[in-house]
Motif scaffolding. Structure first.
Motif, PDB file in Angstrom:
ATOM      1  N   ASP A   8       0.835  -1.210   0.000  1.00 45.72           N
ATOM      2  CA  ASP A   8       0.000   0.000   0.000  1.00 45.72           C
ATOM      3  C   ASP A   8       0.866   1.257   0.000  1.00 45.72           C
ATOM      4  O   ASP A   8       0.547   2.244  -0.678  1.00 45.72           O
ATOM      5  CB  ASP A   8      -0.920   0.004   1.224  1.00 45.72           C
ATOM      6  N   ILE A   9       1.978   1.211   0.747  1.00 51.01           N
ATOM      7  CA  ILE A   9       2.916   2.336   0.747  1.00 51.01           C
ATOM      8  C   ILE A   9       3.502   2.533  -0.642  1.00 51.01           C
ATOM      9  O   ILE A   9       3.660   3.670  -1.115  1.00 51.01           O
ATOM     10  CB  ILE A   9       4.039   2.098   1.782  1.00 51.01           C
ATOM     11  N   GLN A  10       3.822   1.417  -1.315  1.00 54.46           N
ATOM     12  CA  GLN A  10       4.355   1.516  -2.674  1.00 54.46           C
ATOM     13  C   GLN A  10       3.367   2.242  -3.589  1.00 54.46           C
ATOM     14  O   GLN A  10       3.763   3.110  -4.384  1.00 54.46           O
ATOM     15  CB  GLN A  10       4.629   0.108  -3.224  1.00 54.46           C
ATOM     16  N   GLN A  11       2.097   1.913  -3.459  1.00 52.39           N
ATOM     17  CA  GLN A  11       1.076   2.576  -4.275  1.00 52.39           C
ATOM     18  C   GLN A  11       0.996   4.067  -3.959  1.00 52.39           C
ATOM     19  O   GLN A  11       0.876   4.894  -4.871  1.00 52.39           O
ATOM     20  CB  GLN A  11      -0.286   1.924  -4.045  1.00 52.39           C
ATOM     21  N   GLN A  12       1.079   4.400  -2.692  1.00 51.24           N
ATOM     22  CA  GLN A  12       1.024   5.810  -2.299  1.00 51.24           C
ATOM     23  C   GLN A  12       2.229   6.566  -2.835  1.00 51.24           C
ATOM     24  O   GLN A  12       2.104   7.704  -3.311  1.00 51.24           O
ATOM     25  CB  GLN A  12       0.962   5.928  -0.775  1.00 51.24           C
TER      26      GLN A  12
ATOM     27  N   VAL B  69      10.774   7.058   3.959  1.00 51.22           N
ATOM     28  CA  VAL B  69      10.670   5.834   3.164  1.00 51.22           C
ATOM     29  C   VAL B  69      11.235   6.100   1.775  1.00 51.22           C
ATOM     30  O   VAL B  69      10.788   7.003   1.061  1.00 51.22           O
ATOM     31  CB  VAL B  69       9.204   5.379   3.054  1.00 51.22           C
ATOM     32  N   THR B  70      12.244   5.333   1.402  1.00 46.44           N
ATOM     33  CA  THR B  70      12.837   5.424   0.072  1.00 46.44           C
ATOM     34  C   THR B  70      12.563   4.133  -0.691  1.00 46.44           C
ATOM     35  O   THR B  70      12.214   3.114  -0.093  1.00 46.44           O
ATOM     36  CB  THR B  70      14.354   5.640   0.166  1.00 46.44           C
TER      37      THR B  70
ATOM     38  N   LEU C 277      12.153   0.223   0.725  1.00 45.77           N
ATOM     39  CA  LEU C 277      10.944  -0.550   0.458  1.00 45.77           C
ATOM     40  C   LEU C 277      11.285  -1.854  -0.257  1.00 45.77           C
ATOM     41  O   LEU C 277      10.736  -2.914   0.059  1.00 45.77           O
ATOM     42  CB  LEU C 277       9.984   0.286  -0.379  1.00 45.77           C
ATOM     43  N   ASP C 278      12.218  -1.792  -1.205  1.00 48.95           N
ATOM     44  CA  ASP C 278      12.636  -3.003  -1.918  1.00 48.95           C
ATOM     45  C   ASP C 278      13.257  -4.018  -0.957  1.00 48.95           C
ATOM     46  O   ASP C 278      12.981  -5.224  -1.042  1.00 48.95           O
ATOM     47  CB  ASP C 278      13.636  -2.656  -3.020  1.00 48.95           C
ATOM     48  N   SER C 279      14.091  -3.513  -0.053  1.00 43.67           N
ATOM     49  CA  SER C 279      14.729  -4.398   0.927  1.00 43.67           C
ATOM     50  C   SER C 279      13.701  -5.015   1.862  1.00 43.67           C
ATOM     51  O   SER C 279      13.770  -6.211   2.192  1.00 43.67           O
ATOM     52  CB  SER C 279      15.768  -3.623   1.748  1.00 43.67           C
ATOM     53  N   MET C 280      12.729  -4.210   2.284  1.00 44.96           N
ATOM     54  CA  MET C 280      11.704  -4.716   3.181  1.00 44.96           C
ATOM     55  C   MET C 280      10.844  -5.781   2.513  1.00 44.96           C
ATOM     56  O   MET C 280      10.507  -6.806   3.123  1.00 44.96           O
ATOM     57  CB  MET C 280      10.839  -3.562   3.675  1.00 44.96           C
TER      58      MET C 280
END
Length: 251
Positions: free
Chosen positions: A72-76, A107-108, A112-115
């Motif tokens: 959801d964060i990625q979409q935002q 958040v970068t 996000l990719d690592s998470m």
């Protein structure tokens, strides 16, 4: 019993364990089967898998929720939206839990990719096969006395059970958990964040990218550092997954 066992590969200790009364699966694990008393092999297998399966399901559901939060964060971010303070509070919690540094409290995409590589499910076929292997189908001293089904180590004096064959001068102990569920949770967090299992997480990420099901046989290839036996250990886990295929509900 593994040597680079679970939480020990990077000197970690098991997560803080809540009291049994606060555990979601407390009622499920209020009693423990006597696996040594079950002489029929098929019955022992089904009893063992059914006993630990609720904890595996629970942890995968927990992780699915965390992963959806990240998606959801990625979409935002893709939409150019600002993240609210409540979202950032949860981001910080997950950052600490999965040991991925949050630079400048923002958040970068690399974060996000690592998470997303770490916050992902583990197939029950893999988890339950390792549990059976490491605990002798629930009959080991560490499973019976310490609810430790994955051979996790700890390093503080008195933190667990001292192995009878421990090398002179060694300080590790086998961690003790308040319930089987907490042993499963510790295993999940270990595999999902320990540098020793980065290869497993990379395999899983590639399965995701290819639109494939996250599958235990393939993920097992990233477990060669789980045991001093290396690839022979991987072969054994893969053989257990294949041989016990009738018991798996997924993965």
């Amino acid at each position: 019993m593994m040597v680079l066992a679970g939480l020990t590969a990077c000197g970690e200790t098991p997560p803080t364990t809540p009291t049994t009364a606060s555990e979601p699966l407390h009622a499920v694990y209020a009693t423990k089967p006597d696996f040594s008393a079950i002489t029929d092999v098929k019955q022992r297998k089904s009893t063992f898998f059914d006993y630990l399966r609720p904890a595996v399901v629970f942890e995968n559901q927990r992780i699915e929720g965390e992963r959806q939060f990240l998606l959801d964060i990625q979409q935002q971010m893709d939409a150019g939206q600002q993240l609210g303070s409540d979202v950032m509070a949860q981001v910080n919690d997950l950052s600490l839990a999965y040991m991925v540094t949050l630079n400048s409290d923002a958040v970068t995409q690399p974060w996000l990719d690592s998470m997303l590589k770490r916050v992902d499910v583990l197939p029950e076929s893999l988890v339950l096969s390792q549990a059976a292997n490491e605990s002798g189908w629930g009959r080991s001293r560490f499973a019976v006395e310490g609810n430790n089904y994955f051979g996790q180590w700890c390093y503080r004096e008195g933190c667990g059970l001292v192995p009878s064959g421990r090398t002179e001068g060694a300080s590790h102990e086998v961690a003790v958990f308040a319930s089987p569920h907490l042993s499963v949770k510790a295993y999940f967090m270990n595999v999902n964040r320990n540098p020793a299992y980065a290869e497993l997480r990379e395999i899983r990420a590639l399965q995701r990218q290819a639109g494939q099901r996250v599958e235990g046989q393939r993920l097992a290839e990233g477990l060669h550092r789980y045991s001093e036996r290396g690839h022979a250990y991987v072969d054994e886990i893969q053989s257990m997954i294949k041989h016990n295929n009738q018991y798996w509900r997924q993965g």
